[in-house]
Design a protein around this motif. Structure first.
Motif, PDB file in Angstrom:
ATOM      1  N   MET A  11     -10.627  37.094  -8.636  1.00 56.10           N
ATOM      2  CA  MET A  11     -10.842  36.145  -7.428  1.00 56.10           C
ATOM      3  C   MET A  11     -11.373  34.863  -7.526  1.00 56.10           C
ATOM      4  N   GLN A  12     -12.425  34.901  -8.326  1.00 57.44           N
ATOM      5  CA  GLN A  12     -13.173  33.924  -8.715  1.00 57.44           C
ATOM      6  C   GLN A  12     -12.587  32.546  -9.515  1.00 57.44           C
ATOM      7  N   PHE A  13     -11.725  33.262 -10.329  1.00 58.21           N
ATOM      8  CA  PHE A  13     -10.923  32.174 -11.158  1.00 58.21           C
ATOM      9  C   PHE A  13      -9.975  31.648 -10.081  1.00 58.21           C
ATOM     10  N   SER A  14      -9.351  32.097  -9.117  1.00 59.89           N
ATOM     11  CA  SER A  14      -8.512  31.713  -8.130  1.00 59.89           C
ATOM     12  C   SER A  14      -8.993  30.642  -7.062  1.00 59.89           C
ATOM     13  N   GLN A  15     -10.639  30.995  -7.187  1.00 60.53           N
ATOM     14  CA  GLN A  15     -11.216  30.013  -6.326  1.00 60.53           C
ATOM     15  C   GLN A  15     -11.463  28.875  -7.159  1.00 60.53           C
ATOM     16  N   TYR A  16     -11.637  28.404  -8.193  1.00 63.88           N
ATOM     17  CA  TYR A  16     -11.895  27.562  -9.038  1.00 63.88           C
ATOM     18  C   TYR A  16     -10.813  26.854  -9.473  1.00 63.88           C
ATOM     19  N   LYS A  17      -9.601  27.493  -9.517  1.00 58.09           N
ATOM     20  CA  LYS A  17      -7.987  26.843  -9.548  1.00 58.09           C
ATOM     21  C   LYS A  17      -7.890  26.162  -8.257  1.00 58.09           C
ATOM     22  N   ALA A  18      -8.340  26.697  -7.147  1.00 59.83           N
ATOM     23  CA  ALA A  18      -7.886  25.963  -5.798  1.00 59.83           C
ATOM     24  C   ALA A  18      -8.629  24.601  -5.659  1.00 59.83           C
ATOM     25  N   LEU A  19      -9.491  24.680  -6.315  1.00 61.81           N
ATOM     26  CA  LEU A  19     -10.455  23.188  -6.224  1.00 61.81           C
ATOM     27  C   LEU A  19      -9.714  22.296  -6.876  1.00 61.81           C
ATOM     28  N   LEU A  20      -8.677  22.475  -7.801  1.00 66.50           N
ATOM     29  CA  LEU A  20      -8.024  21.502  -8.336  1.00 66.50           C
ATOM     30  C   LEU A  20      -6.963  20.964  -7.401  1.00 66.50           C
ATOM     31  N   LYS A  21      -7.005  21.183  -6.256  1.00 65.51           N
ATOM     32  CA  LYS A  21      -6.018  20.659  -5.274  1.00 65.51           C
ATOM     33  C   LYS A  21      -6.847  19.626  -4.319  1.00 65.51           C
ATOM     34  N   LEU A  22      -8.148  19.513  -4.890  1.00 71.50           N
ATOM     35  CA  LEU A  22      -8.934  18.328  -4.362  1.00 71.50           C
ATOM     36  C   LEU A  22      -8.322  16.986  -4.685  1.00 71.50           C
ATOM     37  N   SER A  23      -8.513  15.932  -3.890  1.00 67.20           N
ATOM     38  CA  SER A  23      -8.071  14.595  -4.375  1.00 67.20           C
ATOM     39  C   SER A  23      -8.805  14.326  -5.656  1.00 67.20           C
ATOM     40  N   ASP A  24      -8.387  13.240  -6.392  1.00 67.04           N
ATOM     41  CA  ASP A  24      -9.121  12.841  -7.736  1.00 67.04           C
ATOM     42  C   ASP A  24     -10.370  12.456  -7.366  1.00 67.04           C
ATOM     43  N   GLU A  25     -10.494  11.366  -6.203  1.00 69.98           N
ATOM     44  CA  GLU A  25     -11.759  10.723  -5.840  1.00 69.98           C
ATOM     45  C   GLU A  25     -12.727  11.738  -5.150  1.00 69.98           C
ATOM     46  N   ALA A  26     -12.196  12.692  -4.572  1.00 68.30           N
ATOM     47  CA  ALA A  26     -13.323  13.868  -4.101  1.00 68.30           C
ATOM     48  C   ALA A  26     -13.808  14.666  -5.220  1.00 68.30           C
ATOM     49  N   LEU A  27     -12.867  14.758  -6.443  1.00 67.90           N
ATOM     50  CA  LEU A  27     -13.244  15.688  -7.511  1.00 67.90           C
ATOM     51  C   LEU A  27     -14.237  14.974  -8.322  1.00 67.90           C
ATOM     52  N   GLU A  28     -14.042  13.694  -8.305  1.00 69.25           N
ATOM     53  CA  GLU A  28     -14.879  12.479  -9.184  1.00 69.25           C
ATOM     54  C   GLU A  28     -16.274  12.637  -8.486  1.00 69.25           C
ATOM     55  N   LEU A  29     -16.522  12.234  -7.145  1.00 69.81           N
ATOM     56  CA  LEU A  29     -17.681  12.181  -6.596  1.00 69.81           C
ATOM     57  C   LEU A  29     -18.356  13.717  -6.755  1.00 69.81           C
ATOM     58  N   ALA A  30     -17.633  14.703  -6.540  1.00 71.07           N
ATOM     59  CA  ALA A  30     -18.232  15.980  -6.665  1.00 71.07           C
ATOM     60  C   ALA A  30     -18.955  16.070  -7.963  1.00 71.07           C
ATOM     61  N   ASP A  31     -18.221  15.645  -9.079  1.00 73.95           N
ATOM     62  CA  ASP A  31     -18.591  15.975 -10.317  1.00 73.95           C
ATOM     63  C   ASP A  31     -19.959  15.122 -10.620  1.00 73.95           C
ATOM     64  N   ARG A  32     -19.808  13.693  -9.937  1.00 72.50           N
ATOM     65  CA  ARG A  32     -20.772  12.831 -10.343  1.00 72.50           C
ATOM     66  C   ARG A  32     -22.096  13.193  -9.729  1.00 72.50           C
ATOM     67  N   HIS A  33     -22.169  14.132  -8.589  1.00 66.33           N
ATOM     68  CA  HIS A  33     -23.435  14.246  -7.617  1.00 66.33           C
ATOM     69  C   HIS A  33     -23.704  16.033  -7.822  1.00 66.33           C
ATOM     70  N   GLN A  34     -22.721  16.423  -8.881  1.00 65.22           N
ATOM     71  CA  GLN A  34     -22.942  17.846  -9.270  1.00 65.22           C
ATOM     72  C   GLN A  34     -23.114  18.707  -7.910  1.00 65.22           C
ATOM     73  N   ILE A  35     -21.868  18.473  -7.257  1.00 68.67           N
ATOM     74  CA  ILE A  35     -21.978  19.441  -5.938  1.00 68.67           C
ATOM     75  C   ILE A  35     -21.449  20.877  -6.210  1.00 68.67           C
ATOM     76  N   GLU A  36     -22.158  21.801  -6.013  1.00 72.80           N
ATOM     77  CA  GLU A  36     -21.681  23.260  -6.239  1.00 72.80           C
ATOM     78  C   GLU A  36     -20.136  23.663  -5.581  1.00 72.80           C
ATOM     79  N   GLU A  37     -19.514  24.252  -6.475  1.00 72.02           N
ATOM     80  CA  GLU A  37     -18.326  24.803  -5.896  1.00 72.02           C
ATOM     81  C   GLU A  37     -18.085  25.477  -4.927  1.00 72.02           C
TER      82      GLU A  37
END
Length: 135
Positions: free
Chosen positions: A1-27
């Motif tokens: 289940m947890q792996f599926s939740q992480y995998k679903a985050l790959l559907k986020l737009s590239d800009e959203a992923l970059e911002l989230a990574d840059r600001h260390q936003i929790e999954e």
């Protein structure tokens, strides 16, 4: 289940992923964003950053702030980003221009980009004001 939740985050737009990574936003705060149209992903991540939204607040934002009622027609429903922007406008008396400029600089890391964001916001607000005067 947890792996599926992480995998679903790959559907986020590239800009959203970059911002989230840059600001260390929790999954767990990012999970609800996947249910929203991709064009809103980065805006919601920016709201998380700017207003330090909790997971519950993000979920409410992604669900449309709970402001829609069943009697509304689908065309009358507003995007969550628009509702959040309206709330930010209502709170404009509680912030200073310097705070906004510093927050933009922290977020963008470049004064030219921050200025461009403000110009885009100014244009958006001018068009919104024009829309209100037409009614």
């Amino acid at each position: 289940m947890q792996f599926s939740q992480y995998k679903a985050l790959l559907k986020l737009s590239d800009e959203a992923l970059e911002l989230a990574d840059r600001h260390q936003i929790e999954e767990y705060r990012l999970r609800p964003i996947v249910s929203v149209a991709p064009e809103y992903h980065s805006e919601i991540v920016r709201q998380i950053i700017d207003f330090n939204l909790t997971a519950k607040q993000v979920r409410e934002l992604c669900d449309g702030d709970g402001l829609e009622t069943d009697t509304e027609e689908p065309l009358d429903k507003l995007p969550p980003a628009a509702m959040k922007m309206a709330r930010a406008v209502q709170a404009s008396n509680s912030t200073t221009p310097q705070d906004i400029a510093r927050a933009l600089m922290r977020q963008e890391g470049d004064a030219a980009i921050a200025r461009a964001r403000l110009q885009a916001l100014r244009k958006l607000l001018t068009e919104a004001e024009r829309y209100l005067t037409e009614d």
